[in-house]
Design a protein around this motif. Structure first.
Motif, short mmCIF file in Angstrom:
data_model
loop_
_atom_site.label_atom_id
_atom_site.label_comp_id
_atom_site.label_asym_id
_atom_site.label_seq_id
_atom_site.Cartn_x
_atom_site.Cartn_y
_atom_site.Cartn_z
N GLN A 69 0.81 -1.20 0.00
CA GLN A 69 0.00 0.00 0.00
C GLN A 69 0.86 1.27 0.00
OE1 GLN A 69 -2.85 -0.34 3.14
NE2 GLN A 69 -4.27 1.03 2.14
N GLN A 70 2.02 1.18 0.58
CA GLN A 70 2.90 2.34 0.63
C GLN A 70 4.18 2.03 -0.14
OE1 GLN A 70 3.44 3.39 4.73
NE2 GLN A 70 1.27 3.77 5.02
N VAL A 71 4.33 2.67 -1.26
CA VAL A 71 5.49 2.47 -2.11
C VAL A 71 6.32 3.75 -2.09
CG1 VAL A 71 6.29 1.88 -4.43
CG2 VAL A 71 4.16 0.91 -3.57
N PRO A 72 7.43 3.75 -1.35
CA PRO A 72 8.24 4.96 -1.26
C PRO A 72 9.13 5.13 -2.50
CG PRO A 72 9.22 3.22 0.07
CD PRO A 72 7.92 2.68 -0.49
N GLY A 73 9.58 6.34 -2.71
CA GLY A 73 10.57 6.59 -3.74
C GLY A 73 10.02 6.91 -5.12
N LEU A 74 8.72 7.15 -5.23
CA LEU A 74 8.16 7.46 -6.54
C LEU A 74 8.12 8.97 -6.80
CD1 LEU A 74 5.24 4.87 -6.67
CD2 LEU A 74 7.47 4.72 -7.77
N GLY A 75 8.55 9.72 -5.83
CA GLY A 75 8.65 11.18 -6.02
C GLY A 75 7.37 11.90 -5.68
N ASP A 76 7.49 13.22 -5.67
CA ASP A 76 6.35 14.05 -5.29
C ASP A 76 5.70 14.71 -6.51
OD1 ASP A 76 4.62 15.05 -3.36
OD2 ASP A 76 5.73 16.94 -3.18
N TYR A 77 6.08 14.29 -7.67
CA TYR A 77 5.46 14.81 -8.89
C TYR A 77 4.07 14.18 -9.04
CZ TYR A 77 10.06 16.59 -10.10
OH TYR A 77 11.24 17.25 -10.08
N PRO A 78 3.18 14.81 -9.77
CA PRO A 78 1.84 14.24 -9.95
C PRO A 78 1.87 12.81 -10.47
CG PRO A 78 1.86 16.51 -10.72
CD PRO A 78 3.29 16.15 -10.38
N ARG A 81 2.78 10.49 -7.56
CA ARG A 81 1.67 10.34 -6.61
C ARG A 81 0.57 9.47 -7.22
NH1 ARG A 81 2.69 15.96 -5.73
NH2 ARG A 81 0.93 16.46 -7.08
N GLN A 82 0.33 9.66 -8.52
CA GLN A 82 -0.69 8.87 -9.20
C GLN A 82 -0.31 7.38 -9.22
OE1 GLN A 82 -1.27 9.78 -13.38
NE2 GLN A 82 -3.46 9.36 -13.21
N LEU A 83 0.94 7.10 -9.51
CA LEU A 83 1.41 5.72 -9.51
C LEU A 83 1.34 5.11 -8.11
CD1 LEU A 83 2.55 3.43 -11.19
CD2 LEU A 83 4.83 4.38 -10.85
N ALA A 84 1.75 5.88 -7.11
CA ALA A 84 1.68 5.40 -5.72
C ALA A 84 0.23 5.09 -5.34
CB ALA A 84 2.28 6.43 -4.78
N ASN A 85 -0.71 5.91 -5.79
CA ASN A 85 -2.12 5.68 -5.51
C ASN A 85 -2.60 4.39 -6.17
OD1 ASN A 85 -4.73 6.38 -4.44
ND2 ASN A 85 -5.31 6.93 -6.53
N LYS A 86 -2.14 4.12 -7.38
CA LYS A 86 -2.53 2.89 -8.07
C LYS A 86 -2.02 1.66 -7.30
CE LYS A 86 -3.06 4.64 -12.75
NZ LYS A 86 -2.62 4.56 -14.14
N PHE A 87 -0.79 1.73 -6.82
CA PHE A 87 -0.25 0.63 -6.02
C PHE A 87 -1.10 0.44 -4.76
CE2 PHE A 87 3.86 1.07 -8.32
CZ PHE A 87 4.05 -0.27 -8.63
#
Length: 140
Positions: A69-78, A81-87
């Protein structure tokens, strides 16, 4: 993006299979309740133990899937954040995420173990009834 029946999360096949397992368990419950299924105690205990052990292993997978549910290291760009939300949605979203489906699967495994125990109790009750009937018949 909306999630309809788990299809967007990619787990629609797993959800369908889970539904089939649930239906099978419901059928077994009907058979036991109707007197159409009973099991020898040692066989029922053995089967129930296997299903309980499998449920325990699935519980470990639930923990692992929840960690996705929490994937660190994807950056703070939109896009990050969108990719992290998909995960996060694929891991756990309340009903069709991996952890959610695994939790439901573990519950169905435990339900099946309980059904074997019920079948065992039905066997014991039937055996005791037959024994009682035979004793009454031999005393007459």
């Amino acid at each position: 993006m909306s999630v309809a029946k788990g299809e967007a999360s990619g787990f629609s096949g797993a959800s369908a299979a889970l539904g089939a397992i649930s239906e099978e368990n419901s059928w077994l419950q009907q058979q036991i309740s109707g007197g159409g299924l009973s099991m020898e105690p040692a066989a029922a205990d053995s089967a129930a133990k296997v299903y309980e052990e499998k449920a325990g292993k699935v519980d470990l997978l639930v923990v692992e899937a929840g960690r996705l549910q929490q994937v660190p290291g994807l950056g703070d760009y939109p896009s990050g954040r969108q990719l992290a939300n998909k995960f996060s949605q694929k891991a756990k979203n309340g009903s069709t995420g991996a952890a959610d489906l695994l939790t439901q699967f573990a519950e169905e495994l435990r339900r099946k173990a309980d059904l074997f125990r019920q079948a065992k109790e039905k066997y014991i009750a039937t055996d005791e009834q037959i024994s009682s009937d035979l004793n009454r018949g031999s005393q007459q």
